[in-house]
Scaffold this motif. Structure first.
Motif, PDB file in Angstrom:
ATOM      1  N   ASP A 195       3.694  -3.009  -5.768  1.00  0.00           N
ATOM      2  CA  ASP A 195       4.601  -4.141  -5.992  1.00  0.00           C
ATOM      3  C   ASP A 195       4.464  -5.104  -4.809  1.00  0.00           C
ATOM      4  O   ASP A 195       3.556  -4.953  -3.987  1.00  0.00           O
ATOM      5  N   GLN A 196       5.374  -6.046  -4.713  1.00  0.00           N
ATOM      6  CA  GLN A 196       5.278  -7.054  -3.651  1.00  0.00           C
ATOM      7  C   GLN A 196       5.309  -6.404  -2.258  1.00  0.00           C
ATOM      8  O   GLN A 196       4.652  -6.880  -1.337  1.00  0.00           O
ATOM      9  N   VAL A 197       6.058  -5.312  -2.125  1.00  0.00           N
ATOM     10  CA  VAL A 197       6.111  -4.602  -0.831  1.00  0.00           C
ATOM     11  C   VAL A 197       4.700  -4.128  -0.444  1.00  0.00           C
ATOM     12  O   VAL A 197       4.280  -4.237   0.708  1.00  0.00           O
ATOM     13  N   THR A 198       3.973  -3.622  -1.441  1.00  0.00           N
ATOM     14  CA  THR A 198       2.604  -3.144  -1.223  1.00  0.00           C
ATOM     15  C   THR A 198       1.701  -4.303  -0.791  1.00  0.00           C
ATOM     16  O   THR A 198       0.930  -4.193   0.168  1.00  0.00           O
ATOM     17  N   TYR A 199       1.823  -5.409  -1.525  1.00  0.00           N
ATOM     18  CA  TYR A 199       0.935  -6.554  -1.250  1.00  0.00           C
ATOM     19  C   TYR A 199       1.244  -7.162   0.121  1.00  0.00           C
ATOM     20  O   TYR A 199       0.329  -7.532   0.863  1.00  0.00           O
ATOM     21  N   ASP A 200       2.524  -7.243   0.459  1.00  0.00           N
ATOM     22  CA  ASP A 200       2.893  -7.804   1.765  1.00  0.00           C
ATOM     23  C   ASP A 200       2.347  -6.941   2.902  1.00  0.00           C
ATOM     24  O   ASP A 200       1.934  -7.447   3.943  1.00  0.00           O
ATOM     25  N   ALA A 236      -7.441  -9.692  -6.647  1.00  0.00           N
ATOM     26  CA  ALA A 236      -6.971  -8.328  -6.400  1.00  0.00           C
ATOM     27  C   ALA A 236      -5.535  -8.164  -6.890  1.00  0.00           C
ATOM     28  O   ALA A 236      -5.222  -7.212  -7.607  1.00  0.00           O
ATOM     29  N   VAL A 237      -4.661  -9.098  -6.518  1.00  0.00           N
ATOM     30  CA  VAL A 237      -3.246  -8.969  -6.890  1.00  0.00           C
ATOM     31  C   VAL A 237      -3.108  -8.970  -8.421  1.00  0.00           C
ATOM     32  O   VAL A 237      -2.344  -8.174  -8.978  1.00  0.00           O
ATOM     33  N   THR A 238      -3.867  -9.825  -9.075  1.00  0.00           N
ATOM     34  CA  THR A 238      -3.833  -9.865 -10.549  1.00  0.00           C
ATOM     35  C   THR A 238      -4.243  -8.512 -11.125  1.00  0.00           C
ATOM     36  O   THR A 238      -3.598  -7.979 -12.037  1.00  0.00           O
ATOM     37  N   TRP A 239      -5.303  -7.933 -10.557  1.00  0.00           N
ATOM     38  CA  TRP A 239      -5.771  -6.634 -11.054  1.00  0.00           C
ATOM     39  C   TRP A 239      -4.749  -5.533 -10.758  1.00  0.00           C
ATOM     40  O   TRP A 239      -4.438  -4.708 -11.612  1.00  0.00           O
ATOM     41  N   TRP A 240      -4.205  -5.560  -9.551  1.00  0.00           N
ATOM     42  CA  TRP A 240      -3.234  -4.528  -9.163  1.00  0.00           C
ATOM     43  C   TRP A 240      -2.019  -4.564 -10.094  1.00  0.00           C
ATOM     44  O   TRP A 240      -1.482  -3.527 -10.473  1.00  0.00           O
ATOM     45  N   GLU A 241      -1.593  -5.770 -10.444  1.00  0.00           N
ATOM     46  CA  GLU A 241      -0.456  -5.891 -11.366  1.00  0.00           C
ATOM     47  C   GLU A 241      -0.789  -5.265 -12.721  1.00  0.00           C
ATOM     48  O   GLU A 241       0.070  -4.681 -13.383  1.00  0.00           O
ATOM     49  N   SER A 242      -2.062  -5.392 -13.109  1.00  0.00           N
ATOM     50  CA  SER A 242      -2.465  -4.918 -14.443  1.00  0.00           C
ATOM     51  C   SER A 242      -2.561  -3.397 -14.539  1.00  0.00           C
ATOM     52  O   SER A 242      -2.540  -2.834 -15.628  1.00  0.00           O
ATOM     53  N   ILE A 243      -2.691  -2.735 -13.380  1.00  0.00           N
ATOM     54  CA  ILE A 243      -2.875  -1.278 -13.451  1.00  0.00           C
ATOM     55  C   ILE A 243      -1.555  -0.518 -13.277  1.00  0.00           C
ATOM     56  O   ILE A 243      -1.521   0.713 -13.336  1.00  0.00           O
ATOM     57  N   PRO A 248      -4.529   3.489   5.663  1.00  0.00           N
ATOM     58  CA  PRO A 248      -3.607   2.425   5.245  1.00  0.00           C
ATOM     59  C   PRO A 248      -3.506   1.289   6.257  1.00  0.00           C
ATOM     60  O   PRO A 248      -3.499   0.124   5.880  1.00  0.00           O
ATOM     61  N   GLU A 249      -3.452   1.616   7.539  1.00  0.00           N
ATOM     62  CA  GLU A 249      -3.236   0.532   8.509  1.00  0.00           C
ATOM     63  C   GLU A 249      -4.461  -0.371   8.626  1.00  0.00           C
ATOM     64  O   GLU A 249      -4.329  -1.532   9.009  1.00  0.00           O
ATOM     65  N   LEU A 250      -5.634   0.143   8.262  1.00  0.00           N
ATOM     66  CA  LEU A 250      -6.838  -0.698   8.252  1.00  0.00           C
ATOM     67  C   LEU A 250      -6.990  -1.458   6.930  1.00  0.00           C
ATOM     68  O   LEU A 250      -7.883  -2.273   6.787  1.00  0.00           O
ATOM     69  N   GLY A 251      -6.136  -1.141   5.969  1.00  0.00           N
ATOM     70  CA  GLY A 251      -6.267  -1.786   4.656  1.00  0.00           C
ATOM     71  C   GLY A 251      -7.375  -1.175   3.809  1.00  0.00           C
ATOM     72  O   GLY A 251      -7.779  -1.734   2.786  1.00  0.00           O
ATOM     73  N   LEU A 252      -7.877  -0.003   4.224  1.00  0.00           N
ATOM     74  CA  LEU A 252      -8.894   0.695   3.427  1.00  0.00           C
ATOM     75  C   LEU A 252      -8.279   1.204   2.129  1.00  0.00           C
ATOM     76  O   LEU A 252      -8.910   1.199   1.072  1.00  0.00           O
ATOM     77  N   THR A 253      -7.052   1.687   2.228  1.00  0.00           N
ATOM     78  CA  THR A 253      -6.326   2.231   1.086  1.00  0.00           C
ATOM     79  C   THR A 253      -5.778   1.075   0.256  1.00  0.00           C
ATOM     80  O   THR A 253      -5.041   0.240   0.788  1.00  0.00           O
ATOM     81  N   GLN A 254      -6.135   1.014  -1.011  1.00  0.00           N
ATOM     82  CA  GLN A 254      -5.684  -0.092  -1.864  1.00  0.00           C
ATOM     83  C   GLN A 254      -5.252   0.426  -3.229  1.00  0.00           C
ATOM     84  O   GLN A 254      -5.704   1.485  -3.669  1.00  0.00           O
ATOM     85  N   PRO A 255      -4.407  -0.336  -3.908  1.00  0.00           N
ATOM     86  CA  PRO A 255      -3.965   0.070  -5.242  1.00  0.00           C
ATOM     87  C   PRO A 255      -5.154   0.216  -6.200  1.00  0.00           C
ATOM     88  O   PRO A 255      -6.161  -0.469  -6.053  1.00  0.00           O
ATOM     89  N   GLY A 256      -5.000   1.135  -7.133  1.00  0.00           N
ATOM     90  CA  GLY A 256      -5.999   1.265  -8.194  1.00  0.00           C
ATOM     91  C   GLY A 256      -7.243   2.026  -7.814  1.00  0.00           C
ATOM     92  O   GLY A 256      -8.127   2.243  -8.640  1.00  0.00           O
ATOM     93  N   MET A 257      -7.327   2.432  -6.558  1.00  0.00           N
ATOM     94  CA  MET A 257      -8.506   3.190  -6.114  1.00  0.00           C
ATOM     95  C   MET A 257      -8.343   4.666  -6.440  1.00  0.00           C
ATOM     96  O   MET A 257      -7.224   5.160  -6.569  1.00  0.00           O
ATOM     97  N   THR A 258      -9.457   5.365  -6.496  1.00  0.00           N
ATOM     98  CA  THR A 258      -9.436   6.817  -6.380  1.00  0.00           C
ATOM     99  C   THR A 258      -9.864   7.128  -4.949  1.00  0.00           C
ATOM    100  O   THR A 258     -10.802   6.516  -4.435  1.00  0.00           O
ATOM    101  N   ILE A 259      -9.132   8.034  -4.316  1.00  0.00           N
ATOM    102  CA  ILE A 259      -9.407   8.358  -2.911  1.00  0.00           C
ATOM    103  C   ILE A 259      -9.458   9.870  -2.765  1.00  0.00           C
ATOM    104  O   ILE A 259      -8.589  10.573  -3.288  1.00  0.00           O
TER     105      ILE A 259
END
Lengths: 467, 201
Positions: free
Chosen positions: A237-242, A259-266, A114-125
């Protein structure tokens, strides 16, 4: 069957095929590996003459076996040294990104991604570690796998899986002072049980989670597995994006907007259908401590260790075993239980916000006589940030040891272990028999602020008395 | 890869208790290794030491058994495949229980060890029958989804996908997964995040 949830959408988007068995072949967007569960997987790959299909999508670090006092190589423990060397070699041979000790980015795998930004919404991990569920805080479908499955992901970037049901766990309202994310998840697990989530993904929803920062959400999702759910998530949500913006691996520029547009859609639809819904009131959650040998055996700080007759019949067998092992009596208060060791760290609570909350309690106070108390940052970045804020000095002045990053005493695959019958207050995730390195050692799980409180008082105590 | 597993037959060992986690099945110190060799002798080692020979894995009547009968939420906790590997290397070829933790179950499938479930009363009865007669043969049949011991027969359950993988011999999914490389690439290409940032394929 659930419909329109984030889980359903992400699952469908990542479905490669339906296998002849009827299981889904699911694409894995991010694969994280570490030294403990990967060496056999690479060996299996070599035996079969297979190569890593998408080397760019696997990222490695070393966490479980690293010492937290002296990290000079070679390690004093020759087996630990062999394990880190195996990982170094496997990463090099297969062109995998590896954040080794001293890279500035090493740490517990669920802290660094997470701190590297590797973890993102909509992914499978996926990762060969059950606490991979942590990454669900970002709205990812993230779960732990075994070593043969690590092999499968390396070879194909996919897994053969059966789809889960989805349970929405809604918590609404404001948490009382002294009540943290850790208390919320311990409360959920004690209510729904350690097997309550088997077969489910947990969607954490409601105003309480909406008000949490990303690190608090990670603490909750981290322990979804302790409730039997293979994964847990919070809608982005916005907390995630910030949190994500400008992190190393986060999308940049035009990609960010897309990315933000896609994240909102999922996100789960407002009219999404769930297999089950459970609702909690945040105001009813108090600082929580476990007294037994499963994370579900927890009580509020002012409650008493339950008597067998107060428990459901099916819970009595394990409770009897817990009384014997923990040497705690039914009907006795948990408050006032004398402690030997206090551990702040782990993938549950080794992040900067955890250390800040613990430091607030430690500031200007002293660890009680005879208590061993130590703080282990979750990553090199957490350590650096804490030192920049002077948290290390606050802890040291109070009598806590300040250590190097790693998994430490959470599972004790390194020199940090309980001795004999020692009893610990721990910010980690498991109180299983023998979990912290001694076959007879005992663990009480609680929030980092409660661990700091126990260190100061020398016994299980109420953090609210020190706020 | 793999071979067809339509039934497992042999003597059984009962292990009574709920929520038996993978740390108990194989403690973390045995994960300090780069192979799975030698795990069998250390299965349940701390419980066995504490029980001084009274643990079922140490009792003479259960030596050589290959079906393990457990209760609720068996294998909860860590994802370590070392846990089913240790049980398998001790000699177990199938498990019957009230319920299994998800990751443990998946790991068992991946190494060809079926875990079937039965209701609590059935499991209790099976454990009692085996305790009374440790020499009895227990048969777990994945085609008829039944467990049989002497005259006693009861239904057992396993998810259809996993059952198919055992009876068709495709429980080792790696070959199938790899064979789908074209579909994998086209699925990846449709995911918006595969292409942005530094992890691009």
């Amino acid at each position: 069957m659930s419909k329109g949830t984030l889980f359903d959408k992400v699952w469908d988007l990542h479905t490669v095929d339906t296998l002849p068995s009827g299981l889904t072949q699911l694409f894995i967007g991010l694969h994280l590996i570490h030294e403990v569960t990967s060496p056999q997987a690479f060996a299996m790959l070599r035996e079969r003459g297979l190569e890593v299909l998408f080397p760019q999508r696997t990222v490695a670090t070393v966490d479980h076996i690293v010492p937290t006092d002296n990290q000079v190589r070679p390690f004093a423990d020759s087996v630990a040294e062999a394990m880190i060397q195996a990982l170094e070699q496997n990463c090099q041979e297969n062109n995998l990104t590896f954040y080794n000790i001293g890279s500035g980015n090493q740490g517990i795998v669920h802290v660094i991604a997470p701190e590297l930004g590797l973890t993102q919404p909509g992914m499978t991990i996926a990762c060969g570690d059950s606490h991979t569920s942590s990454h669900g805080a970002f709205g990812a479908i993230a779960f732990g796998i075994g070593t043969s499955q690590v092999r499968d992901v390396l070879a194909s970037q996919t897994l053969a899986l059966a789809k889960l049901k989805v349970r929405k766990i809604e918590v609404n309202g404001t948490l009382n002072p002294g009540v943290y994310a850790k208390d919320v998840i311990l409360h959920i697990i004690r209510t729904l049980g350690v097997k309550g989530g088997v077969g489910y993904a947990y969607e954490f929803a409601g105003t309480t989670f909406e008000a949490m920062n990303m690190e608090e959400r990670m603490t909750v999702c981290n322990m979804a597995i302790e409730g039997g759910a293979r994964c847990g998530y919070v809608n982005p949500d916005q907390v995630t994006y910030d949190y994500l913006q400008d992190r190393d691996f986060a999308p940049k520029g035009a990609d960010w907007e897309q990315a933000v547009t896609w994240w909102e859609s999922i996100k789960s639809d407002a009219d999404a259908e769930y297999d089950d819904v459970v609702v909690f009131d945040a105001a009813e959650i108090s600082p929580t401590v476990t007294w037994g040998i499963t994370p579900g055996q927890g009580i509020g700080i002012n409650q008493f260790i339950p008597k067998p007759e107060e428990l459901a019949e099916e819970d009595r067998f394990v409770a009897e075993e817990a009384y014997r092992y923990m040497d705690l009596l039914p009907g006795q208060p948990i408050k006032g239980t004398k402690i030997d060791v206090c551990f702040i760290g782990s993938c549950t609570n080794g992040r900067i916000s955890d250390l800040r909350e613990a430091a607030k309690i430690a500031q200007g106070r002293r660890v009680a006589e005879g208590i061993k108390a130590f703080v282990v940052p979750g990553s090199e970045r957490v350590k650096q940030a804490a030192e920049a804020e002077g948290l290390d000095k606050i802890f040291a002045a109070a009598g806590f040891e300040w250590r190097e990053p790693g998994c430490s005493m959470c599972l004790a695959m390194n020199p940090d272990k309980l001795q004999g019958r020692q009893i610990s207050a721990s910010s980690s995730n498991r109180n299983f028999k023998g979990r912290q390195g001694s076959a007879s050692g005992r663990t009480l799980l609680m929030s980092p602020a409660m661990v700091a409180t126990a260190a100061i008082k020398g016994e299980v105590a109420d953090v609210r008395d020190l706020l | 890869m793999g071979s067809e597993i339509k039934q497992v037959s042999g003597r059984a060992v009962p292990l009574v208790g709920d929520d038996i986690d993978t740390d108990r099945i194989i403690p973390a110190r045995f994960l300090k290794a780069i192979t799975f060799d030698g795990l069998g002798e250390n299965a349940f080692i701390d419980d066995r030491t504490a029980l001084k020979g009274e643990h079922p894995f140490d009792q003479t009547q259960y030596q050589g058994a290959n079906v393990l009968i457990v209760n609720r939420n068996f294998g909860c906790g860590s994802s370590r495949e070392h846990a089913p590997q240790a049980i398998a290397k001790w000699g177990i070829k199938a498990l019957i229980g009230e319920s299994f933790a998800e990751i443990f179950f998946g790991n068992c499938v991946a190494i060809g060890v079926p875990c079937v479930t039965a209701d609590g009363a059935t499991v209790k009865q099976l454990q009692e029958l085996v305790t009374a007669n440790p020499q009895a043969t227990v048969t777990v049949n994945l085609e008829t989804l039944q467990v049989q011991i002497g005259d006693f027969t009861a239904p057992v359950f396993i998810g259809e996908g996993s059952r198919n993988m055992f009876v068709s011999g495709s429980w080792d999914a790696c070959g199938q997964l790899v064979a789908n490389a074209d579909k994998i690439r086209s699925t990846a290409a449709k995911l918006p995040y595969v292409g942005w940032g530094k992890l691009a394929v």
